[in-house]
Design an enzyme around this catalytic site. Structure first.
Site, mmCIF file in Angstrom:
data_model
loop_
_atom_site.group_PDB
_atom_site.id
_atom_site.type_symbol
_atom_site.label_atom_id
_atom_site.label_comp_id
_atom_site.label_asym_id
_atom_site.label_seq_id
_atom_site.Cartn_x
_atom_site.Cartn_y
_atom_site.Cartn_z
ATOM 1 N N GLY A 1 -2.828 28.119 50.211
ATOM 2 C CA GLY A 1 -2.179 28.256 51.516
ATOM 3 C C GLY A 1 -2.169 26.976 52.316
ATOM 4 O O GLY A 1 -2.440 25.896 51.789
ATOM 5 N N LEU B 1 3.656 30.688 44.465
ATOM 6 C CA LEU B 1 3.145 29.606 45.306
ATOM 7 C C LEU B 1 1.684 29.260 44.966
ATOM 8 O O LEU B 1 0.841 30.149 44.891
ATOM 9 C CB LEU B 1 3.242 30.051 46.772
ATOM 10 N N ASP B 2 1.394 27.981 44.783
ATOM 11 C CA ASP B 2 0.027 27.485 44.516
ATOM 12 C C ASP B 2 -0.539 28.008 43.200
ATOM 13 O O ASP B 2 -1.756 27.942 42.984
ATOM 14 C CB ASP B 2 -0.938 27.855 45.657
ATOM 15 N N GLU B 3 0.323 28.543 42.331
ATOM 16 C CA GLU B 3 -0.176 29.137 41.091
ATOM 17 C C GLU B 3 0.351 28.423 39.853
ATOM 18 O O GLU B 3 0.140 28.878 38.735
ATOM 19 C CB GLU B 3 0.236 30.623 41.018
#
Lengths: 284, 284, 284, 284
Positions: A201, A227-229
Site C-alpha cells: 500500500g 497491486l504489490d503482488e
C-alpha cells in the site's frame, strides 16, 4: 564477433542442455556463458546463454528459424533471443519524488546502464528541469479520474512512437492500468517503498514505524494486475531503531529505493531475469 | 538413479560446454545442474556438473576412463568426479575454543552437513567431553616445539587410518606444517577471526579495536604455505561501534566465525568450490 | 562497588534528567552509563542508568524508598531497579527443534549469557538428552487439547518454585495461554521464524518460498495476547534466491533464528529493553 | 525555543553527568537529548547534549562564559557549543569522478543535508556543468607538482572567504597538504574506496579482485597526516563473487562510496562525531 543472449524456459526433460549446446556448436557458435536452473517443485527448466558467432556468416533471422524448428518446438520452449549490440529502450515514469530519477539519470550519464532513455513521462510538471539538464524529452501528461483513460492512450502512443521496450516506474504515484500492463507484460518495473509482502500500500514507512520494526526494506518487482503482488526482482533492507522518526525512515528508505531499483534495472537490461508462476529466476 | 558431480577447470577454448554436455548425453546421462564460469583475465574455464545415470548400467571406473580419453585429454583438463552417494570424511582439529566445535557438531547431529566425522584431533584435552557427548573419537595429541614433527606424524597416520578426505581447523591454534598441507592441498579449511586481508595474525580483534573500525569480519579459507594468504571461500561481517569493548568484539566475532565456517564447510562438501591461482570459484 | 541499573519511563517533562542525575549524585552514587530517549510522537521519556555505590553504605531498599518518594512519584514514573550482582533466572521452553536450544546452552556454558537456567520445560521428551549433557533439569509436560490447562498450571508451579524471572520460547510449538502471559508480561521472549509482520503464522518459510522473496528473516519479540503481534526486540535477515529450496530456506532460517534469539536474550538480560505502546526502546 | 548542542570530552571522573545536567537546569535549559560514553581503556568521558532554552532570555556568549568557568575548567573539558539554527558551511572538493558529487548535491537539493554549500573546488574543469545545474560556484584550481603549494593557498583563501566550516573530499584525487589539515583538524572528510585498513592506497578494487575477496567495502574517515589512517566515521560493505570483473567491483564500489560518504556527512553535520586518540565516538 556477434553476441546474442538466449533466454529459455520449458518443462524439464532429459537432454535439453545437451541439445541446446550441441545446436549452438553446430551453428558455429561459441557459448560464452551458460546459466541454468531447474525448479523441481514445478518441474520447470530455465536457461540463459550468451553466445558468440562470426559476424560475417551469422544471420539472426535464419538462426531463429532453425532454432525454433530444431529445438524450440521439440521441447515446447518459451524462448527469446536478444542481440547484444542493441540497447533496450527504457521509458521512465515519475511523479514528484526526484531521488530515483536523479539516481537513474546519473548512472545513465556515467554509462552504467546499458539502455537508451528516449523519454520521461510524468503526471506532474515538477521534475522537468532535471530531464532538461540530462537532455531527455519530458512529457507532462496530467492524470485525473476523468482523464485517466485518455492520458493512458497518450502515454501508449508515445511509448509506441519511441519504440520503448520496457518501463520503469521511478516512484510514479499512479496505479498503472491493465491496458499498459498487457502491452508490457513483465516489462514494467516498479520500486515499492517497503519490504513486500510486509506493509503493502501507500504509506509503508508509517506502518513500519507504528509496528516498531527493527529493519525496513524496499522491493523492486514487475507490475501485474494484482497491486504489490508482482514477481519480485530484488529486495534490500536497512536497520532502524527507536531513535528514528518517520522522517528518518523515509530518508533511509529513499537510499534503499535507489539502490534496489538500480539493481533491478541492471538485471533486467542484461536479460538476467526470467519470470514463471509469478516468481523470478534471477541469474546473477 | 546414480548421481555424480564433475568439477572441471582448463584453459578456455571454443566448444568445451558442447563437448562435455554432448558426451554426457551420449553416455546415457542426464545433466541435472550445470554451473560454468570463464575467467577472462586468465582465460580459464571452470565447470561443475551434476548428472544422473541409470544405476543398472553405469560404472564409475569405465566412465572415468572414457571421459579422460575423449574429453579430459583433449582440453587438458583438471577434473574430478565425485559419487553423490559417498559422503566425504572430515577430521576436525580443535584447541580450546569450543564455539566452532559445538556449532559444527550440532549441525552434524541435525543432518545439516553431508559429511562423516570419524575423529576429532586436538592439542589440548579440554574439549573431549563435547566429542564424547556426540560419540566421536577424540585424539589428544600434545604439540610442543620439540614434539611438533612427531605429533604431526601421528596426526597423519590417524588421518590415513580413518581415510579422511578433508580437514577443518575449528579454531585450531597451531600453524599447520607443509607436510600436512602437501597431503591435503586445498583440503584444509581454516576459519580466520578477521576480515582478511585486514588484520592478519593472531590478535585481530585487538587490532580492529585499536583502529576503531565500524565493521569486523571473519574469513574462511583454504590453508596454504603462506599464512592467512590462502584462497578465500567465504567471508561475512558484523557492525561494531565505540560502545563495544574488545570482549564484545570477540563475542560478536565468534558468532561470525561459526556462521562463516559452516557456510564454507557446506560449499566444500557439496563440491561447489574450485581453486585456481590462489582464488576460489564458488558456484553458489 | 555495588552496581545497580535503573529503567524509567514516564511522560516527558522538563528537568527529568537533571532531577534523576542530581538525586543519584546526592545519594553518593556515580553514574557509569546513561541512555535516554524521548518519543516525541507519544511525548514519552525513557531512561536507563547504570550506577555504582559504595558497598559499605548502600542499602537497596532504603534507596528505592527515597527514589520513589523524591523522584518516582513526582514524575509519575514506571521504574525498575535491578541489582547487577543478581543474575536473572531464565526458563527455556522447547518442543522438538534443537538448534535454538543448543545455541542457548552452548553460549550459557561459555558464560556468554548472564543468566541462571534452573530448568527446561518441554511438551515432548525428545530433547532431554541435551538438557542432561548440560546438567539442567528437564521437565516433560505433555500438552494436549484436553490437558492444556492442567499442563499450564504445572508449568506455572514450576516457574514459581524455581523463582523464574523470564521465559524464552526456543521454538516452543504451542500457543502460550493468557494466564502465563499475565504472570510474565513482556517477560516471555519468542523467536518467530519469519520477518514479521510478513508471513505470520506457522509456515512462514513455505509462504516466503511461494511468494518468491529475495530475503528472509527472523524476529524475536515479547509474547502478547495477539499472536505474532508483540513488541519486536530484534530482527535480522539473510538473502535467498531461486536456487534455494524450502529446505534451504529452513536451514538458512535456523541460523538466523539462533542469532536473533541470542541477541534478544542478551538485550533483555542486560536490562536494555523497555516496552511502551507495543513497541520497544532498545538501548544498544 | 533556542536549540544548542554541546559536545564534551575529558578524563572520566565522578559526578560529571550530574554536574552538567544540573548546570543546564539551573540555567533554565531543558535537556532534549543526552548521549554519553565512557572509554574504560583510556578512562575518557564523552558526552553530547541537545538542549532548549527560552529565546527571550538565552545569550550564547554569556552561557559559554559561565559554562567554561563552572563546568569546563573544573573537569578540564574539551567542549564545543553549536547553535542549532546555524547550518555549517561545507566545501566540496572533486576531481573527475561525478558519482559522489551528484549524490551529495541531489541530497542537498532535497534538503536532506543540513549544510550550506558555498563552493565547489576542483583540480579539473570537467564537472563544472554539474555545479552549474545546482547553482553552486565552481572553482577550477589546477594542481601540478610545481603549482601545488600556490594552488593550496588559493584554496585556503577561498575557504576563508566563504567561511567554510568543513570540507568533503568527494573522490578528490590529490593528497591534501599538512597546511590544509592543520586549518581543518578532524574537519576534512574523505571517502576511501576500500574497506580500510585492507587495501589502502590508490587501486583498492584491483587489489581486492586479485586477492579474491568475497566482500568489498568503503570507508569514510577524517583526513590526517597519515594517509588512509585517519579516524573512521563510517564503513559499509557489499558482496562480490568470482563472476564480478574489476569493472563490476568499481561500479558496486561507487554505490557504497556514495552511501557511506553521505552517512558520514550527516553524522558530522549533526555534531554526532567526537574524535579521540585517532578513533571516533559516533552517537548514532
Amino acid at each position: 564477433m556477434k553476441g546474442i543472449t538466449i533466454l529459455i524456459n520449458c518443462n524439464d526433460s532429459k537432454g535439453i542442455i545437451a541439445s541446446v549446446t550441441n545446436f549452438i556448436a553446430q551453428q558455429g557458435g561459441n557459448i560464452v556463458y551458460i546459466d541454468q536452473h531447474v525448479d523441481r517443485v514445478d518441474n520447470m527448466f530455465f536457461m540463459r546463454l550468451e553466445c558468440e558467432f562470426s559476424k560475417s556468416t551469422f544471420a539472426v533471422q535464419a538462426f531463429q528459424d532453425v532454432f525454433s524448428e530444431v529445438i524450440g518446438d521439440k521441447f515446447e520452449m518459451n524462448w527469446h533471443l536478444y542481440d547484444s549490440d542493441v540497447k533496450p529502450k527504457m521509458a521512465i515514469f515519475v511523479s514528484k519524488y526526484e531521488h530515483c530519477l536523479y539516481d537513474i539519470l546519473s548512472r545513465y550519464s556515467a554509462n552504467e546502464l546499458e539502455v537508451d532513455i528516449p523519454l520521461i513521462i510524468s503526471n506532474h510538471p515538477d521534475l522537468e528541469h532535471i530531464a532538461q539538464s540530462f537532455n531527455i524529452p519530458y512529457y507532462y501528461i496530467k492524470v485525473t479520474k476523468e482523464t485517466k483513460e485518455a492520458a493512458e492512450d497518450i502515454q501508449l502512443n508515445l511509448l509506441k512512437e519511441f519504440k520503448v521496450n520496457f518501463i520503469v516506474l521511478a516512484r510514479y504515484m499512479q496505479i498503472v492500468s491493465s491496458k499498459l500492463i498487457e502491452e508490457y507484460p513483465n516489462h514494467i518495473i516498479n520500486i515499492h517503498h517497503s519490504f513486500l509482502p510486509a506493509f503493502p500500500g501507500a504509506k509503508p514507512y508509517h506502518s513500519a514505524y507504528k509496528r516498531g520494526v527493527k529493519i525496513i526494506g524496499a522491493t523492486s518487482h514487475y507490475v501485474t494486475e494484482d497491486l504489490d503482488e508482482g514477481p519480485i526482482i530484488e529486495q534490500d533492507i536497512t536497520r532502524v531503531s527507536h531513535t528514528h522518526t518517520i522522517k528518518d525512515f523515509i530518508l533511509k528508505g529513499r537510499d534503499l529505493e535507489k539502490i534496489v531499483l538500480s539493481r533491478a534495472l541492471k538485471l533486467h537490461t542484461k536479460r538476467k531475469v526470467l519470470v514463471f508462476n509469478n516468481k523470478t529466476v534471477v541469474f546473477n
